[in-house]
Design an enzyme around this catalytic site. Structure first.
Site, PDB file in Angstrom:
ATOM      1  N   LYS A 118       3.889  79.402  15.512  1.00  0.00           N
ATOM      2  CA  LYS A 118       4.616  79.275  13.768  1.00  0.00           C
ATOM      3  C   LYS A 118       4.113  80.489  13.703  1.00  0.00           C
ATOM      4  O   LYS A 118       5.038  80.487  12.276  1.00  0.00           O
ATOM      5  CB  LYS A 118       4.444  77.463  13.424  1.00  0.00           C
ATOM      6  CG  LYS A 118       5.016  77.006  14.732  1.00  0.00           C
ATOM      7  CD  LYS A 118       5.363  75.976  13.167  1.00  0.00           C
ATOM      8  CE  LYS A 118       5.790  74.478  14.871  1.00  0.00           C
ATOM      9  NZ  LYS A 118       6.011  73.293  13.507  1.00  0.00           N
ATOM     10  N   LYS A 200       8.621  75.580  26.111  1.00  0.00           N
ATOM     11  CA  LYS A 200       9.034  73.967  26.632  1.00  0.00           C
ATOM     12  C   LYS A 200      10.331  73.341  25.675  1.00  0.00           C
ATOM     13  O   LYS A 200      10.642  74.516  25.339  1.00  0.00           O
ATOM     14  CB  LYS A 200       7.963  73.062  26.035  1.00  0.00           C
ATOM     15  CG  LYS A 200       7.860  73.705  24.446  1.00  0.00           C
ATOM     16  CD  LYS A 200       7.488  72.634  23.356  1.00  0.00           C
ATOM     17  CE  LYS A 200       6.812  72.769  22.268  1.00  0.00           C
ATOM     18  NZ  LYS A 200       6.074  72.187  20.853  1.00  0.00           N
ATOM     19  N   LYS A 203      13.718  71.523  19.829  1.00  0.00           N
ATOM     20  CA  LYS A 203      14.711  71.399  19.282  1.00  0.00           C
ATOM     21  C   LYS A 203      15.542  72.757  18.396  1.00  0.00           C
ATOM     22  O   LYS A 203      16.264  72.924  17.918  1.00  0.00           O
ATOM     23  CB  LYS A 203      14.292  70.794  18.141  1.00  0.00           C
ATOM     24  CG  LYS A 203      14.054  68.873  17.701  1.00  0.00           C
ATOM     25  CD  LYS A 203      13.270  68.223  16.440  1.00  0.00           C
ATOM     26  CE  LYS A 203      12.219  67.177  17.361  1.00  0.00           C
ATOM     27  NZ  LYS A 203      11.884  66.516  16.981  1.00  0.00           N
TER      28      LYS A 203
HETATM   29  P1  AMP Z   1       8.166  66.085  17.765  1.00  0.00           P
HETATM   30  O1  AMP Z   1       9.694  67.175  18.509  1.00  0.00           O
HETATM   31  O2  AMP Z   1       7.608  68.105  18.247  1.00  0.00           O
HETATM   32  O3  AMP Z   1       7.641  65.788  16.686  1.00  0.00           O
HETATM   33  O4  AMP Z   1       7.911  65.776  19.028  1.00  0.00           O
HETATM   34  C1  AMP Z   1       7.437  63.967  18.912  1.00  0.00           C
HETATM   35  C2  AMP Z   1       7.289  64.396  20.242  1.00  0.00           C
HETATM   36  O5  AMP Z   1       7.233  64.450  21.704  1.00  0.00           O
HETATM   37  C3  AMP Z   1       5.213  64.787  20.815  1.00  0.00           C
HETATM   38  O6  AMP Z   1       4.917  63.766  21.456  1.00  0.00           O
HETATM   39  C4  AMP Z   1       5.275  65.734  21.645  1.00  0.00           C
HETATM   40  O7  AMP Z   1       4.471  65.983  22.249  1.00  0.00           O
HETATM   41  C5  AMP Z   1       6.541  65.372  22.314  1.00  0.00           C
HETATM   42  N1  AMP Z   1       7.076  66.273  22.953  1.00  0.00           N
HETATM   43  C6  AMP Z   1       8.004  67.292  22.044  1.00  0.00           C
HETATM   44  N2  AMP Z   1       9.162  68.066  22.824  1.00  0.00           N
HETATM   45  C7  AMP Z   1       8.487  67.846  24.235  1.00  0.00           C
HETATM   46  C8  AMP Z   1       9.137  68.123  25.863  1.00  0.00           C
HETATM   47  N3  AMP Z   1       9.355  69.435  25.892  1.00  0.00           N
HETATM   48  N4  AMP Z   1       8.169  68.164  27.046  1.00  0.00           N
HETATM   49  C9  AMP Z   1       7.269  66.723  26.508  1.00  0.00           C
HETATM   50  N5  AMP Z   1       6.936  65.965  25.351  1.00  0.00           N
HETATM   51  C10 AMP Z   1       7.519  66.677  24.606  1.00  0.00           C
END
Ligand code: AMP
Ligand code: TRP
Length: 338
Positions: A118, A200, A203
């Site tokens: 980041k 991956k 958002k």
């Molecule tokens: P975040 O959106 O970064 O707050 O992520 C929330 C949860 O979703 C965390 O447990 C991440 O590890 C999981 N996560 C985010 N992106 C992915 C993805 N592309 N595949 C699987 N898990 C994800």
């Protein structure tokens, strides 16, 4: 000590309200929360203090925080048995972060790959909050004497730091924190972008078609799958050397609950177009009831759930923080009780 009492084992996890929840969040994390909540005392947080480590529009952040809470409930988190709350409502998170900052080494945070990714382009101007992000996450987890943290693969390194900090604190100040284990699913821990199978699903995907959001309309879902990248060749099989098809098959497998062999058998002899069509159908069917439930949760009901969650979370967070303060010699008003 609170965590030595016999009690149900605990899980803690959270999502940042920086954008709508997507299929990666659901398949990597939320889906497992829904299962685990029946075996564990569960805390599901909307981590708005993590969201502000990068600049946010305040009105949008407030709205997204509530939207994520609605989506937790709509995907199956039951507020009667699980605690759903907003991180900034429980000020103990920020407070414990400070204590943990004082036992964290700069070198440890410099090694965090998420920070390096980041901050890569603007190392000098990256916010201190972004640097400290993993310590706030450790505070989230350790405040609740958490046993298990269900997350996607990308959080593994943060979890290791959390464990290291718990062990260090316990060594220096006496047994205070439970040392948590990660729970990372075998399939779904890393759902890839539909437009670039080396990244991956996220958002912040630059391509508008790479990420399926849980609030996408049926038409949008179909368009995104239609435009999804594929690999060379024609066979529809799980194969590490063909990451785009494997990603689509994993999503299909998880949403239908079928075994991988059955998924392959189902698509044997079919073309990519068929796979994409069926995947879109399955996803639309999955999202429909989720979206209906989101619509049906009133503002009033949501307020009540989040208020309740805040109270339940704070009660436990306070006990841990009091213990930490006492052990560190930060007696203050606790003097009488010490
Ligand atoms: P975040 O959106 O970064 O707050 O992520 C929330 C949860 O979703 C965390 O447990 C991440 O590890 C999981 N996560 C985010 N992106 C992915 C993805 N592309 N595949 C699987 N898990 C994800
Ligand atoms: N850092 C996590 C993410 O980006 C979100 C998070 C914050 C979290 N605090 C947490 C996840 C505590 C699990 C436990 O996905």
């Amino acid at each position: 000590m609170e965590h030595n009492e016999s009690r149900m084992r605990r899980i803690f996890s959270g999502v940042k309200p920086t954008g709508p929840i997507h299929l990666g969040n659901y398949l990597g994390a939320l889906r497992n929360w829904v299962e685990l909540q029946h075996q564990y005392e569960s805390f599901f947080c909307i981590v708005d203090l993590h969201a502000i480590t990068v600049s946010q529009d305040s009105q949008e952040l407030a709205a997204r925080t509530r939207e994520i809470a609605r989506l937790y409930i709509a995907t199956g988190i039951d507020p009667k048995i699980s605690t759903i709350f907003v991180q900034s409502d429980v000020s103990e998170h920020a407070e414990l972060t400070w204590m943990l900052n004082c036992i964290t080494r700069v070198g440890e945070l410099e090694r965090m790959t998420q920070f390096k990714d980041k901050a890569r382009r603007q190392r000098e101007s990256a916010g201190v909050g972004l640097f400290d992000y993993p310590v706030l996450m450790a505070a989230d987890i350790l405040l609740y004497q958490t046993d298990l943290v269900p997350v996607g693969e990308d959080q593994k390194q943060h979890l290791e730091l959390t464990r290291d900090l718990a062990i260090r604190f316990n060594r220096d100040y006496g047994e205070t924190f439970r040392v948590p284990d990660p729970f990372i699913p075998k399939v779904g821990a890393r759902i890839m972008s539909l437009s670039d199978s080396t990244k991956k699903m996220s958002k912040s995907d630059e391509s508008p078609n790479g990420c399926i959001e849980l609030l996408d309309t049926a038409e949008t879902v179909r368009r995104k799958f239609k435009r999804a990248v594929t690999d060379s060749g024609t066979e529809i099989k799980f194969d590490e050397s063909r990451p785009a098809i494997t990603n689509l098959l994993s999503i299909y497998q998880l949403l239908t609950g079928k075994q991988p062999e059955d998924v392959e058998a189902h698509f044997a002899g079919q073309g990519y177009a068929q796979l994409k069509n069926e995947l879109a159908d399955v996803t639309v069917e999955f999202l429909r009831p989720v979206q209906e439930r989101v619509e049906n949760i009133s503002d009033q009901e949501l307020d009540r759930i989040l208020d309740d969650g805040r109270r339940r979370a704070q009660e436990i967070a306070r006990q841990t923080l009091d213990d930490v303060k006492r052990r560190m010699g930060l007696q203050g008003a606790l003097r009488a009780r010490a």
